[in-house]
Write a protein that holds these residues in place. Structure first.
Motif, PDB file in Angstrom:
ATOM      1  N   TRP A  90       0.821  -1.207   0.000  1.00 57.60           N
ATOM      2  CA  TRP A  90       0.000   0.000   0.000  1.00 57.60           C
ATOM      3  C   TRP A  90       0.853   1.254   0.000  1.00 57.60           C
ATOM      4  CZ3 TRP A  90       0.369   3.640   3.799  1.00 57.60           C
ATOM      5  CH2 TRP A  90       0.983   3.252   4.989  1.00 57.60           C
ATOM      6  N   ASP A  92       3.775   1.602  -1.307  1.00 60.47           N
ATOM      7  CA  ASP A  92       4.357   1.778  -2.644  1.00 60.47           C
ATOM      8  C   ASP A  92       3.402   2.577  -3.531  1.00 60.47           C
ATOM      9  OD1 ASP A  92       6.620   0.319  -1.948  1.00 60.47           O
ATOM     10  OD2 ASP A  92       5.794  -1.572  -2.664  1.00 60.47           O
ATOM     11  N   TYR A  93       2.112   2.237  -3.461  1.00 64.22           N
ATOM     12  CA  TYR A  93       1.114   2.977  -4.241  1.00 64.22           C
ATOM     13  C   TYR A  93       1.021   4.438  -3.783  1.00 64.22           C
ATOM     14  CZ  TYR A  93      -0.385  -1.281  -6.513  1.00 64.22           C
ATOM     15  OH  TYR A  93      -0.407  -2.431  -7.260  1.00 64.22           O
ATOM     16  N   ILE A  96       3.825   6.159  -5.406  1.00 62.10           N
ATOM     17  CA  ILE A  96       3.583   6.298  -6.839  1.00 62.10           C
ATOM     18  C   ILE A  96       2.645   7.466  -7.123  1.00 62.10           C
ATOM     19  CG2 ILE A  96       2.450   5.192  -8.822  1.00 62.10           C
ATOM     20  CD1 ILE A  96       3.596   2.507  -7.729  1.00 62.10           C
ATOM     21  N   THR A  97       1.620   7.627  -6.290  1.00 60.31           N
ATOM     22  CA  THR A  97       0.616   8.661  -6.562  1.00 60.31           C
ATOM     23  C   THR A  97       0.975  10.037  -5.997  1.00 60.31           C
ATOM     24  OG1 THR A  97      -0.636   7.991  -4.601  1.00 60.31           O
ATOM     25  CG2 THR A  97      -1.287   7.019  -6.717  1.00 60.31           C
ATOM     26  N   SER A 118       5.536   9.572 -11.640  1.00 66.63           N
ATOM     27  CA  SER A 118       4.764   8.408 -11.172  1.00 66.63           C
ATOM     28  C   SER A 118       5.108   7.153 -11.968  1.00 66.63           C
ATOM     29  CB  SER A 118       3.269   8.692 -11.251  1.00 66.63           C
ATOM     30  OG  SER A 118       2.926   9.690 -10.323  1.00 66.63           O
ATOM     31  N   TYR A 122       6.694   3.815 -10.414  1.00 68.33           N
ATOM     32  CA  TYR A 122       6.087   2.492 -10.589  1.00 68.33           C
ATOM     33  C   TYR A 122       7.117   1.494 -11.111  1.00 68.33           C
ATOM     34  CZ  TYR A 122       3.431  -1.359 -12.439  1.00 68.33           C
ATOM     35  OH  TYR A 122       2.987  -2.622 -12.714  1.00 68.33           O
ATOM     36  N   SER A 126       8.509  -1.647  -8.912  1.00 68.65           N
ATOM     37  CA  SER A 126       8.095  -2.962  -9.400  1.00 68.65           C
ATOM     38  C   SER A 126       9.264  -3.927  -9.546  1.00 68.65           C
ATOM     39  CB  SER A 126       7.401  -2.831 -10.752  1.00 68.65           C
ATOM     40  OG  SER A 126       6.218  -2.106 -10.608  1.00 68.65           O
TER      41      SER A 126
END
Length: 160
Positions: A90, A92-93, A96-97, A118, A122, A126
């Protein structure tokens, strides 16, 4: 930055396919046993594969959002190709955002910098890399710095 994914199919035995997608342009290339396949005319994501006996197969590739895998159609038969990227947490997202906040500050300029950052975040998160969180945090800080430097320069030009 390029996303690479390999797969095989029972429909075309003894062939290893590799998909390469540029995450900035969305352009897709398909390789069969490391040989670049020809694109079908007027179809950006459809390729022609011919075996040794010149039997042709059409291969259509449809990427998922943020390239989290692909749908591949070989002669209309659908095949799901999951991403080789590891599952993100979570936080990581969240990282990213975080650059998307620039969109609200700076419209098109902030949005373009935010989206580019972003996508970089990602791709970095990843893959298994050393210091990936340091790279992502540095990219976020750099994106904000670049935005504010450009914005200040534009404001100076407007005031003159």
């Amino acid at each position: 930055m390029i996303i690479r994914q390999t797969f095989t199919s029972e429909k075309i035995p003894n062939v290893t396919f590799r998909i390469e997608q540029n995450i900035f342009t969305g352009k897709i290339k398909l390789f069969a046993n490391d040989k670049l396949l020809e694109q079908a005319k007027n179809q950006a994501k459809t390729f022609i594969y011919a075996d040794r006996l010149y039997n042709e197969s059409t291969i259509t590739i449809k990427p998922h959002f943020l390239a989290i895998g692909f749908k591949v159609y070989i002669n209309e038969d659908e095949m799901e190709i999951p991403s080789s990227a590891k599952k993100l947490k979570w936080y990581d997202y969240l990282l990213i955002t975080l650059p998307y906040v620039l969109l609200f500050f700076g419209g098109a300029l902030g949005g373009s910098i935010g989206v580019a950052t972003s996508l970089y975040n990602y791709k970095t998160l990843s893959n298994e890399q050393n210091n990936k969180y340091a790279k992502v945090i540095a990219a976020i800080i750099l994106s904000y710095a670049v935005y504010f430097i450009i914005a200040i320069q534009v404001l100076k030009l407007i005031k003159e």
